[in-house]
Scaffold this motif. Structure first.
Motif, mmCIF file in Angstrom:
data_model
loop_
_atom_site.group_PDB
_atom_site.id
_atom_site.type_symbol
_atom_site.label_atom_id
_atom_site.label_comp_id
_atom_site.label_asym_id
_atom_site.label_seq_id
_atom_site.Cartn_x
_atom_site.Cartn_y
_atom_site.Cartn_z
ATOM 1 N N PRO A 45 37.095 45.196 19.920
ATOM 2 C CA PRO A 45 37.862 44.101 20.523
ATOM 3 C C PRO A 45 37.047 43.466 21.648
ATOM 4 C CG PRO A 45 38.578 46.182 21.450
ATOM 5 C CD PRO A 45 37.529 46.515 20.404
ATOM 6 N N ASP A 46 37.519 42.353 22.143
ATOM 7 C CA ASP A 46 36.886 41.738 23.312
ATOM 8 C C ASP A 46 37.274 42.467 24.594
ATOM 9 O OD1 ASP A 46 35.608 39.545 21.898
ATOM 10 O OD2 ASP A 46 37.623 38.751 21.619
ATOM 11 N N LEU A 47 38.557 42.820 24.684
ATOM 12 C CA LEU A 47 39.092 43.470 25.880
ATOM 13 C C LEU A 47 39.799 44.756 25.488
ATOM 14 C CD1 LEU A 47 40.787 40.348 27.556
ATOM 15 C CD2 LEU A 47 38.418 41.101 27.775
ATOM 16 N N VAL A 48 39.873 45.682 26.440
ATOM 17 C CA VAL A 48 40.608 46.923 26.183
ATOM 18 C C VAL A 48 41.421 47.280 27.421
ATOM 19 C CG1 VAL A 48 38.695 48.425 26.947
ATOM 20 C CG2 VAL A 48 40.448 49.310 25.376
ATOM 21 N N LEU A 49 42.649 47.724 27.182
ATOM 22 C CA LEU A 49 43.519 48.259 28.222
ATOM 23 C C LEU A 49 43.580 49.766 28.048
ATOM 24 C CD1 LEU A 49 46.461 45.714 27.880
ATOM 25 C CD2 LEU A 49 44.791 45.767 29.721
ATOM 26 N N VAL A 50 43.286 50.513 29.100
ATOM 27 C CA VAL A 50 43.338 51.972 29.044
ATOM 28 C C VAL A 50 44.536 52.434 29.864
ATOM 29 C CG1 VAL A 50 42.106 54.128 29.464
ATOM 30 C CG2 VAL A 50 40.820 52.063 28.846
ATOM 31 N N HIS A 51 45.409 53.219 29.228
ATOM 32 C CA HIS A 51 46.664 53.608 29.876
ATOM 33 C C HIS A 51 46.911 55.100 29.701
ATOM 34 C CE1 HIS A 51 50.674 53.073 31.514
ATOM 35 N NE2 HIS A 51 51.198 53.677 30.461
ATOM 36 N N ASP A 52 47.453 55.722 30.741
ATOM 37 C CA ASP A 52 47.818 57.134 30.684
ATOM 38 C C ASP A 52 49.211 57.278 30.082
ATOM 39 O OD1 ASP A 52 45.447 57.945 31.857
ATOM 40 O OD2 ASP A 52 46.257 57.833 33.886
ATOM 41 N N ARG A 62 45.064 52.858 56.488
ATOM 42 C CA ARG A 62 45.966 52.699 55.351
ATOM 43 C C ARG A 62 45.860 51.319 54.703
ATOM 44 N NH1 ARG A 62 51.874 54.134 57.027
ATOM 45 N NH2 ARG A 62 51.635 52.191 58.179
ATOM 46 N N LEU A 63 45.589 50.300 55.508
ATOM 47 C CA LEU A 63 45.530 48.941 54.975
ATOM 48 C C LEU A 63 44.398 48.748 53.981
ATOM 49 C CD1 LEU A 63 46.294 46.768 58.144
ATOM 50 C CD2 LEU A 63 47.804 47.241 56.197
ATOM 51 N N ALA A 64 43.381 49.589 54.056
ATOM 52 C CA ALA A 64 42.228 49.448 53.158
ATOM 53 C C ALA A 64 42.343 50.326 51.922
ATOM 54 C CB ALA A 64 40.946 49.788 53.910
ATOM 55 N N LEU A 65 43.484 50.975 51.727
ATOM 56 C CA LEU A 65 43.651 51.910 50.615
ATOM 57 C C LEU A 65 44.686 51.384 49.614
ATOM 58 C CD1 LEU A 65 43.765 55.285 52.593
ATOM 59 C CD2 LEU A 65 41.811 54.267 51.418
ATOM 60 N N ARG A 66 44.488 51.735 48.357
ATOM 61 C CA ARG A 66 45.439 51.410 47.303
ATOM 62 C C ARG A 66 45.626 52.624 46.401
ATOM 63 N NH1 ARG A 66 45.876 47.975 50.326
ATOM 64 N NH2 ARG A 66 45.905 45.702 50.050
ATOM 65 N N ALA A 67 46.849 52.821 45.940
ATOM 66 C CA ALA A 67 47.129 53.834 44.919
ATOM 67 C C ALA A 67 46.949 53.160 43.563
ATOM 68 C CB ALA A 67 48.545 54.377 45.076
ATOM 69 N N ILE A 68 45.998 53.653 42.770
ATOM 70 C CA ILE A 68 45.622 52.976 41.530
ATOM 71 C C ILE A 68 46.406 53.535 40.348
ATOM 72 C CG2 ILE A 68 43.717 52.461 39.969
ATOM 73 C CD1 ILE A 68 43.676 50.995 42.682
ATOM 74 N N GLN A 69 46.856 52.625 39.473
ATOM 75 C CA GLN A 69 47.661 52.980 38.316
ATOM 76 C C GLN A 69 46.911 52.629 37.027
ATOM 77 O OE1 GLN A 69 51.017 50.340 39.122
ATOM 78 N NE2 GLN A 69 52.108 51.953 40.240
ATOM 79 N N THR A 70 47.584 52.772 35.936
ATOM 80 C CA THR A 70 47.169 52.228 34.649
ATOM 81 C C THR A 70 48.335 51.378 34.141
ATOM 82 O OG1 THR A 70 48.005 54.098 33.328
ATOM 83 C CG2 THR A 70 45.736 54.254 34.154
ATOM 84 N N PRO A 71 48.091 50.393 33.255
ATOM 85 C CA PRO A 71 46.877 50.180 32.466
ATOM 86 C C PRO A 71 45.771 49.502 33.266
ATOM 87 C CG PRO A 71 48.481 48.492 31.944
ATOM 88 C CD PRO A 71 49.169 49.443 32.873
ATOM 89 N N GLN A 72 44.549 49.938 32.998
ATOM 90 C CA GLN A 72 43.375 49.316 33.581
ATOM 91 C C GLN A 72 42.711 48.461 32.504
ATOM 92 O OE1 GLN A 72 40.991 52.402 35.409
ATOM 93 N NE2 GLN A 72 42.631 52.964 36.830
ATOM 94 N N ALA A 73 42.277 47.277 32.892
ATOM 95 C CA ALA A 73 41.781 46.289 31.927
ATOM 96 C C ALA A 73 40.275 46.114 32.068
ATOM 97 C CB ALA A 73 42.487 44.954 32.139
ATOM 98 N N PHE A 74 39.579 46.053 30.917
ATOM 99 C CA PHE A 74 38.122 45.987 30.938
ATOM 100 C C PHE A 74 37.589 45.099 29.819
ATOM 101 C CE2 PHE A 74 39.477 50.212 32.327
ATOM 102 C CZ PHE A 74 38.882 50.298 33.583
ATOM 103 N N ASP A 75 36.417 44.535 30.079
ATOM 104 C CA ASP A 75 35.605 44.006 28.993
ATOM 105 C C ASP A 75 35.173 45.203 28.149
ATOM 106 O OD1 ASP A 75 33.596 41.658 28.053
ATOM 107 O OD2 ASP A 75 32.551 43.591 28.103
ATOM 108 N N PHE A 76 35.483 45.171 26.859
ATOM 109 C CA PHE A 76 35.263 46.358 26.026
ATOM 110 C C PHE A 76 33.797 46.779 25.993
ATOM 111 C CE2 PHE A 76 34.130 48.346 22.004
ATOM 112 C CZ PHE A 76 34.964 49.457 22.019
ATOM 113 N N ALA A 77 32.891 45.834 25.742
ATOM 114 C CA ALA A 77 31.475 46.182 25.617
ATOM 115 C C ALA A 77 30.939 46.792 26.909
ATOM 116 C CB ALA A 77 30.668 44.946 25.230
ATOM 117 N N ALA A 78 31.360 46.239 28.060
ATOM 118 C CA ALA A 78 30.879 46.761 29.341
ATOM 119 C C ALA A 78 31.390 48.174 29.592
ATOM 120 C CB ALA A 78 31.302 45.823 30.468
ATOM 121 N N LEU A 79 32.665 48.427 29.271
ATOM 122 C CA LEU A 79 33.211 49.764 29.511
ATOM 123 C C LEU A 79 32.577 50.794 28.592
ATOM 124 C CD1 LEU A 79 35.217 51.538 31.048
ATOM 125 C CD2 LEU A 79 36.908 51.035 29.267
#
Length: 398
Positions: free
Chosen positions: A102-109, A160-177
């Motif tokens: 695919p062109d893009l991929v979403l990776v999800h837990d 705290r202002l510089a921090l984020r709790a990261i979730q999924t789905p994470q989106a990527f260019d498929f070839a790059a990932l």
């Protein structure tokens, strides 16, 4: 909702054992609400119209649990055997997708069952920014964060202002990932807990877009108890809706018809833009009607060539996902098929099971009936067939 201009695949990671969740079974196969945990994420991604392929990475030992847990929608490919780590499992899933990349991929837990269409759309929108190869959802932290040493002694208080709790789905260019995963696989001692870390290691910038506080990850027994309360909403599920749908197709050249997601041999086919499954079309409209969200034609226009010949289980999965995204539950389904032929009776149970699998619903909540038109009208003249459907849906209310 975003219209796809590039091919998009979703990769759901479900190969872990989830031992901290307790209860014996790997957590992705434990039931939450009406369905196993994994089924909730699969239903949302399989029902999203922008996503053309969904693959799930599993532990090879869990084949039977997997088959019992997921709806075999048209977008859902064969499960991919995972590896000993999350990083290895994701790479295995990417390699499986590479055959028809695919062109893009979403990776999800799989442990995040409350993913929504809106969050998926935000992920794709973030990745559409020119030059963007990676985008991840993040939520601002409300608690003060401390770093500690092995003795649980505080060693620092990050801003705290510089921090984020990261979730999924994470989106990527498929070839790059895929390229980044292949490169990092040879890096000794590197262990990524998410795919953004792999892209960071490869030198790619990663954009953060607003996540969803409801998109929680289930890890401990208390998480499952909270999810059960949120998923079922037993007391508040008092907004009862009823929807009805109708569909008809004329016979044409062919050797089979599709009814209720089941291929039935017949001396004629049907004339249709998609596969012409009147049962699934009528049921899709019934579910959309119950939540007052247009009809099948507004979601999947027959003028759009991407739906030519499409399998109708995709349309039904989409309607089911819309209900799930609103916190709703399907109560029961009642379908009547009107035709002189083919005979529906021999295929009734297979149709009930197929519809139940697509919607993550027990077959006992799906009724299939058949009748003729007593040789009157276009059905009686064997010019075509029709179906009527009624569905009951419960939504959270006051």
């Amino acid at each position: 909702m975003m219209k796809p201009t590039r091919t998009i695949a979703a990769l759901i990671v479900a190969a872990g054992r989830g031992s901290r969740a307790g209860d014996g079974l790997p957590k992705q196969y434990r039931r939450v609400g009406q369905s196993p945990l994994l089924a909730h994420s699969v239903a949302i991604f399989a029902g999203h119209p922008a996503i053309s392929t969904v693959r799930v990475v599993i532990d090879p030992a869990d084949q039977q649990l997997y088959r019992e847990s997921v709806a075999q929608a048209a977008t859902l490919g064969a499960p991919v055997p995972g590896g000993p780590t999350r990083q290895a499992s994701v790479r295995a899933g990417l390699e499986a997708l590479a055959a028809d990349a695919p062109d893009l991929v979403l990776v999800h837990d799989a442990a995040r069952p409350f993913v929504s269409f809106d969050l998926i759309d935000r992920a794709l929108a973030a990745l559409s920014v020119p030059g963007s190869l990676a985008a991840v959802p993040g939520t601002a932290l409300v608690d003060t964060i401390k770093s500690v040493d092995a003795a649980e002694t505080v060693t620092g208080t990050p801003a705290r202002l510089a921090l984020r709790a990261i979730q999924t789905p994470q989106a990527f260019d498929f070839a790059a990932l895929l390229a980044a995963h292949r490169r990092v696989a040879g890096e000794p001692g590197f262990a990524a807990t998410d795919d953004a870390a792999v892209m960071e290691w490869a030198g790619h910038p990663v954009r953060v877009f607003p996540g969803d506080p409801a998109n929680v990850k289930l890890t401990y027994p208390a998480d499952f108890a909270a999810a059960e309360r949120l998923m079922t909403r037993t007391i508040a599920m008092n907004d009862v809706r009823i929807g009805q749908g109708y569909d008809v197709h004329a016979f044409g050249p062919g050797d089979h018809v599709w009814l209720g997601g089941v291929r039935i041999a017949h001396d004629r086919g049907v004339i249709a833009h998609s596969d012409g499954d009147v049962v699934l079309h009528a049921l899709t409209d019934a579910l959309l009607g119950a939540i007052a969200d247009g009809d099948i034609g507004s979601h999947f226009p027959p003028s759009d060539p991407q739906w030519r010949g499409a399998s109708s289980d995709r349309f039904l999965a989409h309607a089911g996902a819309l209900i799930a995204a609103r916190g709703g539950r399907i109560g029961n389904i009642d379908i009547t098929v009107v035709c002189e032929a083919p005979k529906v009776g021999p295929h009734r149970d297979a149709m009930r099971a197929r519809i139940g699998a697509i919607l993550g619903l027990e077959a006992e909540r799906v009724a299939i009936k058949a009748t003729t038109s007593e040789q009157m009208g276009f059905v009686g003249r064997r010019e075509g067939l029709a179906a009527l459907a009624v569905a009951t849906v419960r939504l959270p209310g006051d």
